[in-house]
Design a protein around this motif. Structure first.
Motif: not given
Ligand code: IPD
Ligand code: CA
Ligand code: CA
Length: 266
Positions: A19, A22, A25-26, A98, A127
């Motif tokens: 989490e 991720k 990454r966002s 992803p 992802a």
């Protein structure tokens, strides 16, 4: 501690670490430094994710050792060591593909893949929300579903994955081997995440996978998952997998692939 509880710890921390990765990454990712070569990169997210995993493990398993990609190894007093790749598939992560993973395994014995016994392992692709797990003797799972490696096929029908080193000279050697293999198999995949390659062998999305120059954290969890799914996971000449070589697949396919790779000059 039963292997089940170790797996619960690995799974819980890998999910939380996934989490975090991720989320980072966002927010956008950039290269923090390069390591063994200009294309062997590390991002801040790799370091932060490993620090998160390390702290979480230290809280619940203070006597265990730690062996991760991005920070110094530490020997424990329990005889168990956690083998961690905080982001496997960093180049995919950097490019927003992803297909990257958090890989956590716990092993008994020296933290050396030639001699250790892997007790539990978890590979999470945050992802896609896919979670591969296994504990020694307990089978392998994708989420809560048991998984099995694909049945035997002729090499000509086999979908085979591989990976390449960061060292350009080694890549030349690996490229020549793959060029020889390509006409002999259904097709080749280079997906960029060794732990997921092994997990894909475990659930039948690949017939086989091989690679040279992997580090212990690349394969510790994935090798256990593939093995528990019925695949043969081996190094050269029946040795355990190591930096020299790893090969995974249905035992018949793995044997034929090893023989073919040898004929091609492995
Ligand atoms: C790499 C990936 C890749 C494999 C390389 C590894 P990293 O790990 O697993 O698939 O081919 O050998 O180094 O650097 O992304 O953690
Ligand atoms: Ca890796
Ligand atoms: Ca990594």
């Amino acid at each position: 501690m039963p292997h089940n509880d170790l797996l619960t710890i690995a799974r819980d921390i890998a999910l939380r670490a996934g989490e975090l990765a991720k989320q980072r990454r966002s927010e956008g990712v950039s290269v923090a430094a390069s390591k063994t070569s200009s294309v062997d990169i590390v991002t801040e997210a790799d370091r932060e994710t490993e620090a998160f995993i390390r702290a979480a493990l230290a809280e619940v398993r203070p006597d265990d050792g730690f062996y991760g990609e991005e920070s110094a190894a530490e020997t424990g007093s329990s005889g168990l060591t956690w083998i961690v790749d905080p982001i496997d598939g960093t180049v995919n992560f950097l490019y927003g593909i992803p297909h990257y993973a958090v890989s956590i395994a716990v092993v008994e014995g020296e933290p050396d893949p030639l001699t250790w016994t892997a007790l539990a392992g978890c590979v999470v692709n945050p992802a896609l929300g896919e979670v591969f797990t296994a504990r020694l003797g307990g089978g392998a799972f994708l989420g809560d579903q048991p998984i099995r490696a694909a049945a035997s096929v002729d090499l000509s029908q086999a979908l085979v994955a591989t990976g390449f080193a960061y060292d350009s000279e080694m890549r030349g050697v690996q490229g020549r081997l793959v060029a020889g293999l390509l006409p002999l198999v259904r097709d080749i995949r280079r997906q960029g995440t060794a732990s997921l390659d092994l997990s894909f062998v475990a659930c039948g999305r690949l017939n086989a996978y091989f690679e040279r120059t992997l580090n212990p954290w690349d394969h510790a969890a994935g090798a256990l998952i593939a093995r528990e799914a019925g695949a043969l996971v081996t190094g050269l000449d029946g040795l355990p997998p190591s930096r020299d070589f790893i090969l995974a697949g249905h035992p018949d396919v793995a044997a034929r692939l090893e023989q073919t790779l040898r004929q091609l000059g492995l």
